[in-house]
Design a protein around this motif. Structure first.
Motif, PDB file in Angstrom:
ATOM      1  N   PRO A  16      -3.964  12.912  -5.909  1.00 16.47           N
ATOM      2  CA  PRO A  16      -4.746  12.637  -4.695  1.00 16.47           C
ATOM      3  C   PRO A  16      -5.593  13.819  -4.241  1.00 16.47           C
ATOM      4  CG  PRO A  16      -2.451  12.991  -4.137  1.00 16.47           C
ATOM      5  CD  PRO A  16      -2.531  12.986  -5.644  1.00 16.47           C
ATOM      6  N   GLY A  17      -5.453  14.969  -4.898  1.00 16.43           N
ATOM      7  CA  GLY A  17      -6.174  16.164  -4.460  1.00 16.43           C
ATOM      8  C   GLY A  17      -5.418  16.845  -3.337  1.00 16.43           C
ATOM      9  N   VAL A  51     -11.406  17.801   0.361  1.00 16.15           N
ATOM     10  CA  VAL A  51     -10.158  17.514   1.069  1.00 16.15           C
ATOM     11  C   VAL A  51      -9.973  16.005   0.933  1.00 16.15           C
ATOM     12  CG1 VAL A  51      -9.002  17.519   3.306  1.00 16.15           C
ATOM     13  CG2 VAL A  51     -10.464  19.450   2.642  1.00 16.15           C
ATOM     14  N   ALA A  52      -8.866  15.594   0.288  1.00 15.89           N
ATOM     15  CA  ALA A  52      -8.750  14.189  -0.077  1.00 15.89           C
ATOM     16  C   ALA A  52      -7.310  13.698  -0.037  1.00 15.89           C
ATOM     17  CB  ALA A  52      -9.324  13.980  -1.481  1.00 15.89           C
ATOM     18  N   ALA A  53      -7.167  12.399  -0.078  1.00 20.11           N
ATOM     19  CA  ALA A  53      -5.889  11.697  -0.222  1.00 20.11           C
ATOM     20  C   ALA A  53      -6.208  10.445  -1.051  1.00 20.11           C
ATOM     21  CB  ALA A  53      -5.302  11.335   1.133  1.00 20.11           C
ATOM     22  N   ALA A  54      -5.166   9.687  -1.374  1.00 21.81           N
ATOM     23  CA  ALA A  54      -5.395   8.507  -2.210  1.00 21.81           C
ATOM     24  C   ALA A  54      -4.448   7.393  -1.787  1.00 21.81           C
ATOM     25  CB  ALA A  54      -5.200   8.855  -3.687  1.00 21.81           C
ATOM     26  N   GLU A  55      -4.663   6.232  -2.394  1.00 24.88           N
ATOM     27  CA  GLU A  55      -3.773   5.106  -2.145  1.00 24.88           C
ATOM     28  C   GLU A  55      -3.590   4.319  -3.432  1.00 24.88           C
ATOM     29  OE1 GLU A  55      -5.429   2.341   0.681  1.00 24.88           O
ATOM     30  OE2 GLU A  55      -7.214   2.015  -0.522  1.00 24.88           O
ATOM     31  N   ARG A  79       0.850  -1.200   0.000  1.00 24.36           N
ATOM     32  CA  ARG A  79       0.000   0.000   0.000  1.00 24.36           C
ATOM     33  C   ARG A  79       0.881   1.244   0.000  1.00 24.36           C
ATOM     34  NH1 ARG A  79      -2.881   3.278   4.301  1.00 24.36           N
ATOM     35  NH2 ARG A  79      -4.704   4.108   3.221  1.00 24.36           N
ATOM     36  N   VAL A  80       0.616   2.114  -0.970  1.00 27.92           N
ATOM     37  CA  VAL A  80       1.324   3.387  -1.070  1.00 27.92           C
ATOM     38  C   VAL A  80       0.313   4.494  -0.805  1.00 27.92           C
ATOM     39  CG1 VAL A  80       2.742   4.888  -2.515  1.00 27.92           C
ATOM     40  CG2 VAL A  80       2.850   2.391  -2.823  1.00 27.92           C
ATOM     41  N   GLY A  81       0.499   5.227   0.281  1.00 27.84           N
ATOM     42  CA  GLY A  81      -0.371   6.354   0.594  1.00 27.84           C
ATOM     43  C   GLY A  81       0.056   7.564  -0.213  1.00 27.84           C
ATOM     44  N   LEU A  82      -0.909   8.259  -0.802  1.00 28.20           N
ATOM     45  CA  LEU A  82      -0.636   9.430  -1.624  1.00 28.20           C
ATOM     46  C   LEU A  82      -1.276  10.662  -1.006  1.00 28.20           C
ATOM     47  CD1 LEU A  82      -1.505   7.934  -5.140  1.00 28.20           C
ATOM     48  CD2 LEU A  82       0.690   7.860  -3.929  1.00 28.20           C
ATOM     49  N   ILE A  83      -0.486  11.720  -0.895  1.00 31.77           N
ATOM     50  CA  ILE A  83      -0.970  12.965  -0.311  1.00 31.77           C
ATOM     51  C   ILE A  83      -0.311  14.115  -1.069  1.00 31.77           C
ATOM     52  CG2 ILE A  83       0.833  12.975   1.481  1.00 31.77           C
ATOM     53  CD1 ILE A  83      -1.344  14.107   3.410  1.00 31.77           C
ATOM     54  N   SER A  84      -0.997  15.234  -1.128  1.00 31.13           N
ATOM     55  CA  SER A  84      -0.440  16.397  -1.807  1.00 31.13           C
ATOM     56  C   SER A  84      -1.065  17.662  -1.257  1.00 31.13           C
ATOM     57  CB  SER A  84      -0.706  16.305  -3.319  1.00 31.13           C
ATOM     58  OG  SER A  84      -0.002  17.316  -4.007  1.00 31.13           O
ATOM     59  N   GLN A 138       2.872  -6.759 -10.875  1.00 30.14           N
ATOM     60  CA  GLN A 138       2.834  -5.675 -11.858  1.00 30.14           C
ATOM     61  C   GLN A 138       1.478  -4.978 -11.898  1.00 30.14           C
ATOM     62  OE1 GLN A 138       4.036  -7.436 -15.577  1.00 30.14           O
ATOM     63  NE2 GLN A 138       6.141  -7.715 -14.897  1.00 30.14           N
ATOM     64  N   SER A 139       0.558  -5.440 -11.077  1.00 28.09           N
ATOM     65  CA  SER A 139      -0.791  -4.866 -11.037  1.00 28.09           C
ATOM     66  C   SER A 139      -0.841  -3.713 -10.033  1.00 28.09           C
ATOM     67  CB  SER A 139      -1.781  -5.962 -10.632  1.00 28.09           C
ATOM     68  OG  SER A 139      -3.041  -5.410 -10.386  1.00 28.09           O
ATOM     69  N   VAL A 140      -1.521  -2.642 -10.418  1.00 25.28           N
ATOM     70  CA  VAL A 140      -1.680  -1.506  -9.507  1.00 25.28           C
ATOM     71  C   VAL A 140      -3.078  -0.922  -9.671  1.00 25.28           C
ATOM     72  CG1 VAL A 140      -0.643   0.130 -11.135  1.00 25.28           C
ATOM     73  CG2 VAL A 140      -0.672   0.678  -8.715  1.00 25.28           C
ATOM     74  N   THR A 141      -3.713  -0.635  -8.539  1.00 21.03           N
ATOM     75  CA  THR A 141      -5.019   0.027  -8.544  1.00 21.03           C
ATOM     76  C   THR A 141      -4.925   1.265  -7.666  1.00 21.03           C
ATOM     77  OG1 THR A 141      -5.800  -1.339  -6.709  1.00 21.03           O
ATOM     78  CG2 THR A 141      -6.344  -2.091  -8.929  1.00 21.03           C
ATOM     79  N   ALA A 142      -5.758   2.240  -7.961  1.00 19.28           N
ATOM     80  CA  ALA A 142      -5.764   3.494  -7.204  1.00 19.28           C
ATOM     81  C   ALA A 142      -7.167   3.774  -6.694  1.00 19.28           C
ATOM     82  CB  ALA A 142      -5.284   4.640  -8.094  1.00 19.28           C
ATOM     83  N   ARG A 143      -7.200   4.444  -5.546  1.00 21.42           N
ATOM     84  CA  ARG A 143      -8.489   4.824  -4.948  1.00 21.42           C
ATOM     85  C   ARG A 143      -8.315   6.160  -4.241  1.00 21.42           C
ATOM     86  NH1 ARG A 143     -11.059   4.028   0.301  1.00 21.42           N
ATOM     87  NH2 ARG A 143      -9.106   3.107   1.007  1.00 21.42           N
ATOM     88  N   ILE A 144      -9.256   7.064  -4.450  1.00 18.08           N
ATOM     89  CA  ILE A 144      -9.264   8.365  -3.781  1.00 18.08           C
ATOM     90  C   ILE A 144     -10.259   8.313  -2.630  1.00 18.08           C
ATOM     91  CG2 ILE A 144      -9.930  10.798  -4.043  1.00 18.08           C
ATOM     92  CD1 ILE A 144      -8.952  10.499  -7.002  1.00 18.08           C
ATOM     93  N   THR A 145      -9.891   8.941  -1.509  1.00 17.04           N
ATOM     94  CA  THR A 145     -10.759   8.990  -0.346  1.00 17.04           C
ATOM     95  C   THR A 145     -10.918  10.427   0.114  1.00 17.04           C
ATOM     96  OG1 THR A 145     -10.100   6.793   0.408  1.00 17.04           O
ATOM     97  CG2 THR A 145     -11.030   8.262   2.067  1.00 17.04           C
ATOM     98  N   GLU A 146     -12.163  10.882   0.255  1.00 14.40           N
ATOM     99  CA  GLU A 146     -12.403  12.206   0.838  1.00 14.40           C
ATOM    100  C   GLU A 146     -12.211  12.101   2.342  1.00 14.40           C
ATOM    101  OE1 GLU A 146     -15.670  14.649  -0.338  1.00 14.40           O
ATOM    102  OE2 GLU A 146     -15.701  13.748  -2.343  1.00 14.40           O
ATOM    103  N   LEU A 147     -11.433  13.032   2.887  1.00 21.64           N
ATOM    104  CA  LEU A 147     -11.086  12.984   4.302  1.00 21.64           C
ATOM    105  C   LEU A 147     -12.112  13.698   5.171  1.00 21.64           C
ATOM    106  CD1 LEU A 147      -7.272  13.695   3.944  1.00 21.64           C
ATOM    107  CD2 LEU A 147      -8.413  11.472   4.179  1.00 21.64           C
ATOM    108  N   LEU A 148     -12.814  14.661   4.597  1.00 23.17           N
ATOM    109  CA  LEU A 148     -13.835  15.410   5.327  1.00 23.17           C
ATOM    110  C   LEU A 148     -15.115  15.399   4.517  1.00 23.17           C
ATOM    111  CD1 LEU A 148     -11.811  18.612   6.295  1.00 23.17           C
ATOM    112  CD2 LEU A 148     -12.201  16.600   7.694  1.00 23.17           C
TER     113      LEU A 148
END
Length: 154
Positions: free
Chosen positions: A121-122, A133-137, A4-9, A143-153
């Motif tokens: 990730p927003g 207000v969001a982040a992603a993972e 799991r790679v957490g994405l934030i910006s 070799q497979s990768v999936t992404a998901r965005i999550t609203e934090l508030l």
């Protein structure tokens, strides 16, 4: 094994407890710039190894140590990080890049183009306009990768 790679910006000096909770359990964390305070990186580093790039609002000696672009290998997947997609100056296919993580726009977005996954990730910092207000993972398995965005508030 799934990594799991957490994405934030675009934290802009604000590391919300909701962002920390979302990123907890990540094997790696990527910050796509506009950090604005070095304490943000040390807070994230307490959770997992951090790869961060300098955004257009990152200034001062601490920010000069950050590069404008970074690449990291997670399992069998190479991830390229840049704050603003307009600054992307690499041939992604020949470099073997599978995922591009960016920030800058504050707009969460996932799109696959020519076999390359683009993820913004927003913004996890102060709310701007009506943007979430969001982040992603990223979930990486082989070799497979999936992404998901999550609203934090709400």
């Amino acid at each position: 094994m799934i990594l799991r790679v957490g994405l934030i910006s675009d934290t802009h000096g604000l590391l919300r407890p909701e962002a920390m909770e979302f990123l907890r359990g990540s094997h790696f964390i990527v910050h796509a710039g506009d950090i604005c305070e070095p304490r943000i990186l040390s807070g994230l580093d307490a959770l997992a190894p951090v790869t961060a790039v300098r955004g257009n609002n990152d200034r001062g000696p601490w920010a000069e140590e950050l590069r404008c672009a970074e690449s990291l290998r997670v399992g069998e997947v190479t991830i390229h990080v840049v704050h603003d997609l307009a600054d992307l100056d690499i041939d992604l296919s020949s470099a073997g890049i599978r995922v591009v993580v960016s920030g800058h726009s504050h707009k969460p977005h996932i799109e696959e183009r020519n076999g390359i996954l683009f993820v913004n990730p927003g913004s996890a910092g102060p709310r701007r306009f009506r943007l979430p207000v969001a982040a992603a993972e990223l979930l990486v398995e082989g070799q497979s990768v999936t992404a998901r965005i999550t609203e934090l508030l709400n």
